[in-house]
Design an enzyme around this catalytic site. Sequence first.
Site, PDB file in Angstrom:
ATOM      1  N   LYS A   1      46.701  30.960  47.675  1.00  0.00           N
ATOM      2  CA  LYS A   1      45.415  31.397  48.250  1.00  0.00           C
ATOM      3  C   LYS A   1      44.284  31.117  47.265  1.00  0.00           C
ATOM      4  O   LYS A   1      43.247  30.561  47.627  1.00  0.00           O
ATOM      5  CB  LYS A   1      45.509  32.890  48.532  1.00  0.00           C
TER       6      LYS A   1
ATOM      7  N   ARG B   1      35.404  38.798  49.187  1.00  0.00           N
ATOM      8  CA  ARG B   1      34.468  38.561  48.086  1.00  0.00           C
ATOM      9  C   ARG B   1      34.446  37.093  47.682  1.00  0.00           C
ATOM     10  O   ARG B   1      33.440  36.575  47.212  1.00  0.00           O
ATOM     11  CB  ARG B   1      34.880  39.356  46.860  1.00  0.00           C
TER      12      ARG B   1
ATOM     13  N   CYS C   1      34.696  46.429  45.594  1.00  0.00           N
ATOM     14  CA  CYS C   1      35.884  46.563  46.453  1.00  0.00           C
ATOM     15  C   CYS C   1      36.747  47.645  45.794  1.00  0.00           C
ATOM     16  O   CYS C   1      36.357  48.248  44.808  1.00  0.00           O
ATOM     17  CB  CYS C   1      36.636  45.240  46.546  1.00  0.00           C
TER      18      CYS C   1
ATOM     19  N   ARG D   1      32.925  44.525  40.560  1.00  0.00           N
ATOM     20  CA  ARG D   1      33.059  43.065  40.684  1.00  0.00           C
ATOM     21  C   ARG D   1      31.701  42.378  40.912  1.00  0.00           C
ATOM     22  O   ARG D   1      31.432  41.795  41.950  1.00  0.00           O
ATOM     23  CB  ARG D   1      34.055  42.741  41.790  1.00  0.00           C
TER      24      ARG D   1
ATOM     25  N   ASP E   1      47.005  40.237  38.645  1.00  0.00           N
ATOM     26  CA  ASP E   1      47.509  40.242  40.037  1.00  0.00           C
ATOM     27  C   ASP E   1      48.995  40.563  40.119  1.00  0.00           C
ATOM     28  O   ASP E   1      49.525  40.710  41.212  1.00  0.00           O
ATOM     29  CB  ASP E   1      47.255  38.880  40.703  1.00  0.00           C
TER      30      ASP E   1
ATOM     31  N   VAL F   1      41.490  43.848  32.929  1.00  0.00           N
ATOM     32  CA  VAL F   1      40.594  42.938  33.644  1.00  0.00           C
ATOM     33  C   VAL F   1      39.676  43.677  34.608  1.00  0.00           C
ATOM     34  O   VAL F   1      38.477  43.443  34.662  1.00  0.00           O
ATOM     35  CB  VAL F   1      41.407  41.850  34.390  1.00  0.00           C
TER      36      VAL F   1
ATOM     37  N   ARG G   1      46.163  39.340  53.873  1.00  0.00           N
ATOM     38  CA  ARG G   1      45.155  38.498  53.207  1.00  0.00           C
ATOM     39  C   ARG G   1      45.824  37.532  52.239  1.00  0.00           C
ATOM     40  O   ARG G   1      45.321  36.448  51.992  1.00  0.00           O
ATOM     41  CB  ARG G   1      44.176  39.374  52.422  1.00  0.00           C
TER      42      ARG G   1
HETATM   43  C1  EPZ Z   1      39.861  36.056  40.807  1.00  0.00           C
HETATM   44  O1  EPZ Z   1      38.890  37.015  41.178  1.00  0.00           O
HETATM   45  C2  EPZ Z   1      40.981  36.186  41.827  1.00  0.00           C
HETATM   46  N1  EPZ Z   1      40.460  35.876  43.155  1.00  0.00           N
HETATM   47  C3  EPZ Z   1      41.550  37.603  41.779  1.00  0.00           C
HETATM   48  O2  EPZ Z   1      42.635  37.650  42.672  1.00  0.00           O
HETATM   49  C4  EPZ Z   1      42.071  37.873  40.368  1.00  0.00           C
HETATM   50  O3  EPZ Z   1      42.531  39.198  40.301  1.00  0.00           O
HETATM   51  C5  EPZ Z   1      40.937  37.660  39.361  1.00  0.00           C
HETATM   52  O4  EPZ Z   1      40.396  36.336  39.496  1.00  0.00           O
HETATM   53  C6  EPZ Z   1      41.405  37.816  37.916  1.00  0.00           C
HETATM   54  O5  EPZ Z   1      42.438  36.909  37.661  1.00  0.00           O
HETATM   55  C7  EPZ Z   1      40.312  34.585  43.510  1.00  0.00           C
HETATM   56  O6  EPZ Z   1      40.586  33.663  42.755  1.00  0.00           O
HETATM   57  C8  EPZ Z   1      39.807  34.334  44.895  1.00  0.00           C
HETATM   58  P1  EPZ Z   1      36.922  37.449  37.799  1.00  0.00           P
HETATM   59  P2  EPZ Z   1      37.431  36.959  40.496  1.00  0.00           P
HETATM   60  O7  EPZ Z   1      35.552  36.965  38.122  1.00  0.00           O
HETATM   61  O8  EPZ Z   1      37.078  35.568  40.159  1.00  0.00           O
HETATM   62  C9  EPZ Z   1      34.072  40.681  35.789  1.00  0.00           C
HETATM   63  C10 EPZ Z   1      43.919  38.546  44.362  1.00  0.00           C
HETATM   64  O9  EPZ Z   1      44.610  39.539  44.329  1.00  0.00           O
HETATM   65  N2  EPZ Z   1      32.962  39.829  36.250  1.00  0.00           N
HETATM   66  O10 EPZ Z   1      37.803  36.599  36.953  1.00  0.00           O
HETATM   67  O11 EPZ Z   1      36.517  37.746  41.371  1.00  0.00           O
HETATM   68  C11 EPZ Z   1      34.836  41.317  36.950  1.00  0.00           C
HETATM   69  O12 EPZ Z   1      34.204  42.510  37.353  1.00  0.00           O
HETATM   70  C12 EPZ Z   1      42.532  38.556  43.791  1.00  0.00           C
HETATM   71  O13 EPZ Z   1      44.285  37.431  44.816  1.00  0.00           O
HETATM   72  C13 EPZ Z   1      31.652  40.176  35.911  1.00  0.00           C
HETATM   73  O14 EPZ Z   1      31.405  41.176  35.249  1.00  0.00           O
HETATM   74  O15 EPZ Z   1      37.685  37.769  39.150  1.00  0.00           O
HETATM   75  C14 EPZ Z   1      36.201  41.545  36.363  1.00  0.00           C
HETATM   76  O16 EPZ Z   1      36.210  42.762  35.658  1.00  0.00           O
HETATM   77  C15 EPZ Z   1      42.112  39.959  43.436  1.00  0.00           C
HETATM   78  N3  EPZ Z   1      30.633  39.390  36.356  1.00  0.00           N
HETATM   79  C16 EPZ Z   1      36.382  40.387  35.376  1.00  0.00           C
HETATM   80  O17 EPZ Z   1      35.059  39.857  35.143  1.00  0.00           O
HETATM   81  C17 EPZ Z   1      30.852  38.253  37.112  1.00  0.00           C
HETATM   82  O18 EPZ Z   1      29.877  37.557  37.481  1.00  0.00           O
HETATM   83  C18 EPZ Z   1      37.251  39.254  35.891  1.00  0.00           C
HETATM   84  O19 EPZ Z   1      36.773  38.936  37.176  1.00  0.00           O
HETATM   85  C19 EPZ Z   1      32.188  37.926  37.451  1.00  0.00           C
HETATM   86  C20 EPZ Z   1      33.227  38.723  36.999  1.00  0.00           C
END
Ligand code: EPZ
Length: 433
Positions: A39, A110, A134, A139, A323, A345, A415
């Site tokens: 995904k 998202r 969420c 996020r 994850d 994370v 999902r």
């Molecule tokens: C990706 O989400 C994945 N989703 C998530 O998988 C996964 O848990 C996550 O990466 C971490 O590996 C997809 O790839 C579609 P991040 P993402 O931006 O990109 C903070 C699943 O179960 N952050 O790497 O949204 C954020 O709050 C999903 O399949 C900011 O502060 O995660 C978090 O604490 C759930 N500002 C950390 O960084 C930003 O602009 C990592 O988030 C962006 C992120």
Amino acid sequence: IACFKLEYKISIGNELNMEKLRIVGGNKLSGSISCSGAKNAALPMLAATILTDQKITFKNLPYLQDITTMFEILGSMGAEITLNEGMDFIISTSKLHDFEARYELVKTMRASILVLGSLVARYGFARIALPGGCAIGTRPVDFHLDALAKLGAKIELKNGYIEATAKKLIGCDINFPGVSVTGTENIMMAAVLAKGQTILRNVAKEPEVEDLANFLNSMGAKIKGAGSDEIIIDGVDNLNGTKFSIPADRIEAGTYLVAAAITGGNVTISNVQAPRMNNILDKLKLSGATINIGKDNIQLSMKKGSILPVDISTAPFPGFPTDMQAQFTVLNALSKGSSVVTENVFENRFMHVQELNRMGCDITVKGSNAFVKGVGSLNGAPVMATDLRASASLILAGLCANGETIVDRIYHIDRGYERIEEKLSYLGADITR
Ligand code: EPZ
């Protein structure tokens, strides 16, 4: 697409009538199943189809709610999505008439934010509903927006929407303040059509980021270093169509391997890429599992009741994936000892714990740590899913609990796990929707 839309409407309808999964625990899982396409690799690639007016053919797209949602978003902009007799999806975005991702769709996923970079790069405009928080955390998307602004886009937040405009994006050096998977992906897609060179630092190194770079390069982009600490992108004038097969979902595979371990089973997962799963496999071996790695499959066997506790601390790749945290929390809950699971994370990714404790687990959450005391057995109970991976952990617990477990709100599951009850039933689980 009609069948997808019908299915989609039906599944949305199900969300309203709250489909449930019923599991009667105690069966050992055994046999072999095939891993689906990832995904989190497919979603950015679908967004990247906006970058060219030529047709893109995808093989091995998983049939998941999030993929259908991305279809809805692309379709609402005017993309044509067809299915050929080989069940490949062909996407054309040559006739886009709208450059907006509406709140009704963004609020359900998202990752819709992933169309932002491509829209601004190709059309100079995007209007995307600001994704709310969420269950697992606030996020924010500040990393995405600040980096896009550095490339020359004007970013405005109006009535809950992001409006980004840019005559032409200009390549530059960008050092992300924090590691973000979709942040890295979004900006990579924005930079491939920018003028000049872009260098991205403090980037995510997840395999899905590398997959996206490979996909974009197959369209004629010039990206080097994906998967390392520095990604160098030389802008090109346009991108061509391509044919691409979605790589295997390492998190789906890891989830089924944990299912085999906790039921004391013997399961083979095929169509996987083991080298991307070392962080998961190392922890499974430490928990006492026997793992055999083939060319494109992984076999796990475990003696029932012999799980050893393993401390887990999540981190961006190549660290232990967040994850897989909920799934390993269940594994530890059934181990012969105590362990600590630390979530680094996301700020609130222990929503599964109170539901697991209702099944007899002994887990105490303090801040970003979950202190897990292994118990000998669990009892089935009615439980409620809150987010994708939490719901997977409730199903895992149900597989080895005494009696019946009913998991509610399983639209979270649909999902990210393709036909989960079919795959588990095939392995011998007593599970029905
Ligand atoms: C990706 O989400 C994945 N989703 C998530 O998988 C996964 O848990 C996550 O990466 C971490 O590996 C997809 O790839 C579609 P991040 P993402 O931006 O990109 C903070 C699943 O179960 N952050 O790497 O949204 C954020 O709050 C999903 O399949 C900011 O502060 O995660 C978090 O604490 C759930 N500002 C950390 O960084 C930003 O602009 C990592 O988030 C962006 C992120």
